[in-house]
Design a protein around this motif. Structure first.
Motif, PDB file in Angstrom:
ATOM      1  N   UNK A 104       0.838  -1.207   0.000  1.00 42.68           N
ATOM      2  CA  UNK A 104       0.000   0.000   0.000  1.00 42.68           C
ATOM      3  C   UNK A 104       0.871   1.255   0.000  1.00 42.68           C
ATOM      4  N   UNK A 105       0.370   2.305  -0.653  1.00 45.86           N
ATOM      5  CA  UNK A 105       1.021   3.620  -0.573  1.00 45.86           C
ATOM      6  C   UNK A 105      -0.065   4.634  -0.211  1.00 45.86           C
ATOM      7  N   UNK A 106       0.178   5.453   0.796  1.00 44.19           N
ATOM      8  CA  UNK A 106      -0.789   6.480   1.201  1.00 44.19           C
ATOM      9  C   UNK A 106      -0.375   7.830   0.633  1.00 44.19           C
ATOM     10  N   UNK A 107      -1.240   8.402  -0.198  1.00 44.25           N
ATOM     11  CA  UNK A 107      -0.859   9.619  -0.928  1.00 44.25           C
ATOM     12  C   UNK A 107      -1.547  10.858  -0.350  1.00 44.25           C
ATOM     13  N   UNK A 108      -0.757  11.910  -0.168  1.00 45.94           N
ATOM     14  CA  UNK A 108      -1.302  13.223   0.207  1.00 45.94           C
ATOM     15  C   UNK A 108      -1.891  13.868  -1.052  1.00 45.94           C
ATOM     16  N   UNK A 109      -3.175  14.147  -1.011  1.00 45.73           N
ATOM     17  CA  UNK A 109      -3.897  14.687  -2.167  1.00 45.73           C
ATOM     18  C   UNK A 109      -3.249  15.980  -2.706  1.00 45.73           C
ATOM     19  N   UNK A 110      -2.741  16.820  -1.799  1.00 49.86           N
ATOM     20  CA  UNK A 110      -2.146  18.088  -2.234  1.00 49.86           C
ATOM     21  C   UNK A 110      -0.809  17.853  -2.938  1.00 49.86           C
ATOM     22  N   UNK A 111      -0.037  16.878  -2.447  1.00 49.99           N
ATOM     23  CA  UNK A 111       1.196  16.477  -3.158  1.00 49.99           C
ATOM     24  C   UNK A 111       0.824  16.000  -4.556  1.00 49.99           C
TER      25      UNK A 111
END
Ligand code: KG4
Ligand code: ZN
Length: 337
Positions: A104-111
């Motif tokens: 899994x990878x958790x992504x910051x929406x703003x990044x």
């Protein structure tokens, strides 16, 4: 490496596949249910995500001519966003991860909005990103991949929020940003001089006063309905002018402060034609190279989640089953991601 990206932070259910060969698919299911309410209703958003997410993901795999067997990591938006909406995407991604043993990878929406610029191009570091969406307005100094310094942000409404709230006052449908953009093309940007707030501050923004100014301006008219009918395009153009002037002036400050020679626009409002034009002029005047995502990658989409997930996986930035959603950026800071 093959990455499946999933986005469900607000009112778009989206899935995309990004591989070493580039973007293979980019599917978006928009939620029409909110239109009648003039804004996103969180509970309805999560229910709609829940209904469509598996179909959207399947479609993204089909269009990429691949299957879960070939997916090396599932990247999912961890926040910021609506808690109920985020939970649907996150739980779905965790289910895939658990049942198929996929990291899994958790992504910051703003990044992800910023790295949308890497889908078709390879911007050079360092650069400054003007990230303008419905929930945020930020100037970010990007010195390397995932090395960000926040130069400034809005103290109240975001730029997209300003477009949407002003659109509501003008009686335009939600989301009003694209509608105001279209109407501005027929209108006169000099029709009325709306306030450009906080020009004495280098990098911070404030847009809530503009909304109030539009409200009072309409109340001052003798026949508000007739006035609106005659001049809605002019008001749209004058509002667009005020918002984009502030954005571009602060972007200029950021270029001067950081001495970068590369700039980028990101987020839903980077679809705005007046902003794109003014940023292009600014880049010419300052000798900067400007990157703007393709229209489809400006507003919320999963291609930006998939490419950011790809870049994170390359750097071994994996998450685990304890990954939790975060609704706002403060929560993100607390989680020290
Ligand atoms: O990035 P985004 O899709 O969602 C968030 O992360 O918030 O941004 C949505 C915002 C909305 O406020 C919408 O009105 C605005 O972007 N927007 C625009 C345009 N297209 C979308 N604003 C101005 N002009 C546009 N062409
Ligand atoms: Zn967004």
């Amino acid at each position: 490496m093959n990455i499946l990206g999933i986005e469900s932070s607000c009112d778009e259910t989206a899935a995309a596949v990004y591989t070493d060969g580039g973007l293979q698919s980019n599917i978006i299911a928009s939620q029409a249910v909110h239109e009648q309410y003039g804004g996103v209703v969180p509970e309805l958003a999560s229910r709609a995500h829940h209904k469509t997410i598996w179909r959207t993901v399947q479609q993204s795999l089909d269009e990429a001519d691949t299957s879960l067997d070939a997916i090396d990591a599932v990247a999912v938006t961890q926040g910021p966003g609506l808690m109920g909406s985020l939970l649907v995407g996150l739980c779905f991604a965790k289910g895939l991860s658990l049942s198929r043993n996929i990291p899994l990878v958790g992504v910051n929406h703003m990044d992800a909005h910023i790295y949308a610029n890497f889908i078709d191009n390879q911007p050079e570091y360092p650069f400054v990103s003007l990230t303008v969406s419905g929930g945020h307005t930020q100037l970010v100094h990007v010195t390397g991949a995932f090395e960000h310094t926040l130069l400034g942000q809005t103290r109240d409404d975001a730029a997209g929020e300003a477009f949407d709230k002003i659109g509501k006052i003008l009686g335009l449908p939600y989301p009003a940003g694209p509608v105001i953009d279209e109407r501005s093309k027929q209108g006169d940007p000099d029709f009325h001089d709306f306030p450009q707030a906080m020009l004495d501050n280098d990098f911070e923004f404030s847009f809530s006063g503009l909304k109030t100014a539009v409200k009072y301006f309409l109340e001052e008219q003798d026949n508000r309905e007739q006035f609106l009918e005659d001049h809605v395009d002019d008001i749209c153009a004058s509002v667009s002018y005020a918002i984009t002037e502030v954005l571009v002036k602060k972007l200029r400050n950021a270029i001067e402060h950081t001495k970068v020679s590369t700039i980028a626009l990101a987020g839903g409002v980077s679809a705005n034609s007046m902003l794109r034009r003014k940023a292009t002029e600014l880049a010419e005047q300052t000798g900067c190279t400007l990157y703007i995502p393709k229209l489809a990658y400006c507003t919320d989409n999963a291609a930006m989640i998939a490419i950011t997930g790809y870049m994170m996986a390359e750097r071994q930035m994996y998450a685990d089953m304890n990954m939790k959603p975060f609704a706002n950026l403060k929560a993100l800071e607390r989680m020290n991601m």
